[in-house]
Design a protein around this motif. Structure first.
Motif, mmCIF file in Angstrom:
data_model
loop_
_atom_site.group_PDB
_atom_site.id
_atom_site.type_symbol
_atom_site.label_atom_id
_atom_site.label_comp_id
_atom_site.label_asym_id
_atom_site.label_seq_id
_atom_site.Cartn_x
_atom_site.Cartn_y
_atom_site.Cartn_z
ATOM 1 N N TYR A 37 5.083 -32.137 15.292
ATOM 2 C CA TYR A 37 4.953 -30.856 15.530
ATOM 3 C C TYR A 37 5.832 -30.765 16.675
ATOM 4 O O TYR A 37 5.870 -31.339 17.720
ATOM 5 C CB TYR A 37 3.410 -30.538 15.859
ATOM 6 C CG TYR A 37 2.738 -30.712 14.681
ATOM 7 C CD1 TYR A 37 2.281 -29.453 13.836
ATOM 8 C CD2 TYR A 37 2.052 -31.962 14.414
ATOM 9 C CE1 TYR A 37 1.488 -29.829 12.699
ATOM 10 C CE2 TYR A 37 1.101 -32.259 13.486
ATOM 11 C CZ TYR A 37 0.816 -31.339 12.542
ATOM 12 O OH TYR A 37 -0.131 -31.387 11.528
ATOM 13 N N VAL A 47 7.299 -27.556 11.687
ATOM 14 C CA VAL A 47 6.164 -28.782 11.156
ATOM 15 C C VAL A 47 7.120 -29.682 10.332
ATOM 16 O O VAL A 47 7.446 -29.141 9.215
ATOM 17 C CB VAL A 47 4.983 -28.270 10.494
ATOM 18 C CG1 VAL A 47 4.081 -29.352 9.975
ATOM 19 C CG2 VAL A 47 4.353 -27.184 11.562
ATOM 20 N N ILE A 62 5.539 -22.465 12.472
ATOM 21 C CA ILE A 62 4.458 -21.691 12.897
ATOM 22 C C ILE A 62 5.155 -20.991 14.038
ATOM 23 O O ILE A 62 5.260 -21.445 15.069
ATOM 24 C CB ILE A 62 3.304 -22.506 13.456
ATOM 25 C CG1 ILE A 62 2.897 -23.500 12.253
ATOM 26 C CG2 ILE A 62 2.179 -21.609 13.757
ATOM 27 C CD1 ILE A 62 1.862 -24.581 12.701
ATOM 28 N N LYS A 75 -7.147 -31.425 12.272
ATOM 29 C CA LYS A 75 -6.613 -30.313 11.687
ATOM 30 C C LYS A 75 -6.485 -29.095 12.487
ATOM 31 O O LYS A 75 -6.377 -27.773 11.896
ATOM 32 C CB LYS A 75 -7.277 -29.997 10.230
ATOM 33 C CG LYS A 75 -7.136 -31.094 9.222
ATOM 34 C CD LYS A 75 -5.720 -31.281 8.760
ATOM 35 C CE LYS A 75 -5.544 -32.438 7.711
ATOM 36 N NZ LYS A 75 -4.266 -32.620 7.469
ATOM 37 N N ILE A 90 -4.761 -25.678 11.077
ATOM 38 C CA ILE A 90 -3.714 -25.973 10.128
ATOM 39 C C ILE A 90 -3.988 -26.821 8.846
ATOM 40 O O ILE A 90 -2.992 -27.497 8.566
ATOM 41 C CB ILE A 90 -2.654 -26.803 11.118
ATOM 42 C CG1 ILE A 90 -3.354 -28.033 11.708
ATOM 43 C CG2 ILE A 90 -2.196 -25.683 12.124
ATOM 44 C CD1 ILE A 90 -2.368 -29.006 12.573
ATOM 45 N N LEU A 93 -1.249 -25.250 5.821
ATOM 46 C CA LEU A 93 -0.001 -24.811 6.571
ATOM 47 C C LEU A 93 0.505 -23.675 5.761
ATOM 48 O O LEU A 93 0.597 -22.577 6.840
ATOM 49 C CB LEU A 93 0.918 -25.900 6.460
ATOM 50 C CG LEU A 93 0.762 -27.170 7.398
ATOM 51 C CD1 LEU A 93 1.475 -28.135 7.209
ATOM 52 C CD2 LEU A 93 0.637 -26.643 8.734
ATOM 53 N N ILE A 96 -1.038 -19.958 7.247
ATOM 54 C CA ILE A 96 -1.296 -19.817 8.478
ATOM 55 C C ILE A 96 -0.999 -18.308 8.914
ATOM 56 O O ILE A 96 0.108 -17.865 8.486
ATOM 57 C CB ILE A 96 -0.676 -20.865 9.558
ATOM 58 C CG1 ILE A 96 -1.255 -22.227 9.362
ATOM 59 C CG2 ILE A 96 -0.699 -20.211 10.976
ATOM 60 C CD1 ILE A 96 -0.178 -23.200 9.882
ATOM 61 N N TRP A 123 3.018 -18.287 9.614
ATOM 62 C CA TRP A 123 3.731 -19.568 8.732
ATOM 63 C C TRP A 123 4.988 -18.805 8.116
ATOM 64 O O TRP A 123 5.046 -17.773 7.409
ATOM 65 C CB TRP A 123 2.969 -20.039 7.715
ATOM 66 C CG TRP A 123 3.727 -21.173 6.982
ATOM 67 C CD1 TRP A 123 4.067 -21.152 5.764
ATOM 68 C CD2 TRP A 123 3.957 -22.519 7.441
ATOM 69 N NE1 TRP A 123 4.634 -22.308 5.372
ATOM 70 C CE2 TRP A 123 4.426 -23.102 6.549
ATOM 71 C CE3 TRP A 123 3.564 -22.993 8.650
ATOM 72 C CZ2 TRP A 123 4.955 -24.489 6.551
ATOM 73 C CZ3 TRP A 123 3.844 -24.307 8.784
ATOM 74 C CH2 TRP A 123 4.530 -25.306 7.654
#
Length: 185
Positions: A37, A47, A62, A75, A90, A93, A96, A123
């Motif tokens: 990250y 990510v 993100i 997570k 998360i 993914l 998000i 996301w």
């Protein structure tokens, strides 16, 4: 040690990774559960799947306005969203958005206060455009470094503000809470 060397190499080669058209400085990096990250200062978190350290794969971004620091436990991604601390689910993914914010603590980081705040967290899928980022600091093995405002031990996330340290019990992702009053420094 080999993983740390690969992580450092990855950071210094971020400019050659394919990514969305977001430019900025790479800030903190956090390694957890075979994922990297990477904070892109004030923009959000890149990510990267690091299951194969010799061939890291960008998964997406993100978008978190004003983001400077990050930490991950299981997570849950902990991040500042301007002056707020947010805990983001998360586990999926690609899904998000602001509904994936498990908990928000308002005004924890007065040093990051912004007059007009965007509440949007979302996301962003990868594109074919190149990433333009430069490395600033390094964190590995799911721990924070000397430049970090967050660190984690067992069930607690510690957040550093200009005047205090605030502890948060993060043992149960859906019931994250402050652990007492801030300790002045």
């Amino acid at each position: 040690m080999k993983n740390l060397t690969l992580i450092i190499s990855l950071l210094f080669s971020l400019t050659s990774l394919q990514a969305q058209d977001i430019s900025g400085k790479a800030g903190k990096i956090w390694y957890s559960n075979n994922h990297l990250y990477v904070n892109i200062q004030s923009k959000g978190v890149l990510v990267i799947d690091n299951t194969k350290p010799e061939a890291p794969k960008k998964l997406g971004f993100i978008e978190i306005e004003g983001n400077i620091d990050i930490a991950v436990k299981d997570k849950v991604l902990f991040a500042n969203h301007n002056d707020d601390l947010v805990a983001i689910d998360i586990s999926k993914l690609g899904k998000i958005n602001k509904r994936k914010v498990l908990k928000r603590f308002d005004g924890i980081f007065p040093q990051y206060k912004k007059e007009k705040k965007s509440a949007e967290i979302k996301w962003v899928k990868p594109t074919k455009k190149r990433w333009m980022a430069s490395p600033v600091s390094i964190v590995s093995s799911s721990k924070g470094g000397s430049m970090a405002c967050f660190t984690m031990t067992d069930s607690y996330l510690y957040a550093l503000t200009p005047t205090a340290i605030q502890a948060f019990n993060v043992d149960k992702p859906k019931r994250i809470e402050k652990a007492g009053e801030p300790t002045n420094i």
